[in-house]
Scaffold this motif. Structure first.
Motif, mmCIF file in Angstrom:
data_model
loop_
_atom_site.group_PDB
_atom_site.id
_atom_site.type_symbol
_atom_site.label_atom_id
_atom_site.label_comp_id
_atom_site.label_asym_id
_atom_site.label_seq_id
_atom_site.Cartn_x
_atom_site.Cartn_y
_atom_site.Cartn_z
ATOM 1 N N GLU A 1 68.775 91.492 -16.735
ATOM 2 C CA GLU A 1 69.724 90.530 -17.530
ATOM 3 C C GLU A 1 70.956 90.430 -17.137
ATOM 4 O O GLU A 1 71.783 89.495 -16.779
ATOM 5 C CB GLU A 1 69.336 90.308 -18.969
ATOM 6 C CG GLU A 1 67.987 89.860 -19.192
ATOM 7 C CD GLU A 1 67.837 90.039 -20.637
ATOM 8 O OE1 GLU A 1 66.774 89.376 -21.254
ATOM 9 O OE2 GLU A 1 68.254 90.903 -21.323
ATOM 10 N N THR B 1 71.321 89.282 -13.365
ATOM 11 C CA THR B 1 71.175 87.930 -13.033
ATOM 12 C C THR B 1 72.027 87.226 -13.986
ATOM 13 O O THR B 1 72.251 86.133 -14.017
ATOM 14 C CB THR B 1 69.671 87.524 -13.516
ATOM 15 O OG1 THR B 1 69.416 87.820 -14.872
ATOM 16 C CG2 THR B 1 68.782 88.261 -12.539
ATOM 17 N N ASN C 1 70.395 84.289 -15.820
ATOM 18 C CA ASN C 1 69.753 83.195 -15.396
ATOM 19 C C ASN C 1 68.469 83.651 -14.803
ATOM 20 O O ASN C 1 68.184 84.341 -13.791
ATOM 21 C CB ASN C 1 70.808 82.835 -14.107
ATOM 22 C CG ASN C 1 70.466 81.711 -13.425
ATOM 23 O OD1 ASN C 1 69.281 81.334 -13.564
ATOM 24 N ND2 ASN C 1 71.317 81.229 -12.596
ATOM 25 N N ASN C 2 67.596 83.065 -15.653
ATOM 26 C CA ASN C 2 66.100 83.407 -15.187
ATOM 27 C C ASN C 2 65.445 83.102 -13.850
ATOM 28 O O ASN C 2 64.627 83.630 -13.386
ATOM 29 C CB ASN C 2 65.006 82.910 -16.270
ATOM 30 C CG ASN C 2 65.394 83.309 -17.901
ATOM 31 O OD1 ASN C 2 65.667 84.374 -17.870
ATOM 32 N ND2 ASN C 2 64.756 82.517 -18.634
ATOM 33 N N LYS C 3 66.257 82.100 -13.262
ATOM 34 C CA LYS C 3 65.896 81.543 -11.989
ATOM 35 C C LYS C 3 66.203 82.648 -10.892
ATOM 36 O O LYS C 3 65.569 82.679 -9.663
ATOM 37 C CB LYS C 3 66.681 80.247 -11.589
ATOM 38 C CG LYS C 3 66.290 79.342 -12.353
ATOM 39 C CD LYS C 3 67.136 78.126 -11.927
ATOM 40 C CE LYS C 3 66.893 76.579 -12.858
ATOM 41 N NZ LYS C 3 67.809 75.616 -12.650
ATOM 42 N N ASP D 1 65.502 85.937 -11.373
ATOM 43 C CA ASP D 1 64.704 87.311 -11.391
ATOM 44 C C ASP D 1 64.046 87.613 -10.216
ATOM 45 O O ASP D 1 64.149 88.772 -9.915
ATOM 46 C CB ASP D 1 63.572 86.972 -12.603
ATOM 47 C CG ASP D 1 64.175 86.716 -14.256
ATOM 48 O OD1 ASP D 1 65.537 87.156 -14.151
ATOM 49 O OD2 ASP D 1 63.626 86.571 -14.983
#
Length: 200
Positions: free
Chosen positions: A171, A174, A177-179, A181
């Motif tokens: 986390e 990124t 931003n889960n996109k 991962d």
């Protein structure tokens, strides 16, 4: 500017000979001044544009993607091990830091411990090329045991006091931003840190 002087001189002559009135003279003078002022501005802008063009060309050369085929064995991707040999750093206050001869293989995780001021950060600066060793060598070798000279700017370093947000390492990488991962996992895998990323 010489042309403006010539025009003013010619205009003065025409006034003296009665072929030109004073009013017309001032009108021509103002007109000439305006034209030459704009020409000066145009010349300055042209020079600035040319300078910017030269700078842009230099930047394009510097930012040109590295051709791995041209770099051959010096590509950092071919790195296999790092050896520190008889390394010493002398400081202006007379202090000397000596490092033991060690070899670190690609993928190995090394813990470097010691009291404050014993040279841990200095060693990283030497490896990254930020400092030149007073004595000894830092040798990079490829998988064939041949010495290489990789681009040290491509070696990453996380400072000893990183700013971390509450959360997992992924986390923090990124920025939540889960996109990203998938990309983070892919990079971690390439750096042989995939397991560390999953367990953190």
């Amino acid at each position: 500017m010489m042309a403006q002087v010539v025009i003013n001189g010619l205009t003065g002559y025409l006034i003296l000979t009665g072929n030109l009135s004073i009013g017309v003279f001032f009108s021509i003078g103002n007109f000439a001044s305006l034209i030459f002022s704009e020409l000066v501005v145009l010349n300055q802008n042209t020079t600035m544009i040319q300078s910017a063009k030269d700078l842009n060309n230099k930047l394009l050369v510097e930012l040109k993607p590295v051709n791995n085929k041209e770099n051959g064995q010096n590509n950092i991707a071919n790195f296999a091990k790092l050896s520190i040999v008889k390394l010493q750093e002398h400081f202006s206050n007379g202090e000397v830091v000596s490092y033991p001869d060690i070899t670190i293989k690609s993928g190995e995780k090394i813990l470097l411990s010691g009291d404050s001021g014993t040279g841990k950060s200095t060693l990283f600066k030497l490896i990254l090329g930020e400092l030149k060793p007073t004595e000894g060598k830092i040798i990079f070798k490829d998988k064939n045991g041949q010495q290489i000279h990789p681009d040290l700017a491509k070696i990453g370093c996380i400072p000893q006091d990183p700013t971390l947000f509450p959360g997992t390492i992924k986390e923090n990488i990124t920025m939540f931003n889960n996109k990203l991962d998938g990309e983070a996992e892919e990079v971690a895998k390439k750096m042989q840190l995939g397991t560390d990323l999953k367990n953190a």
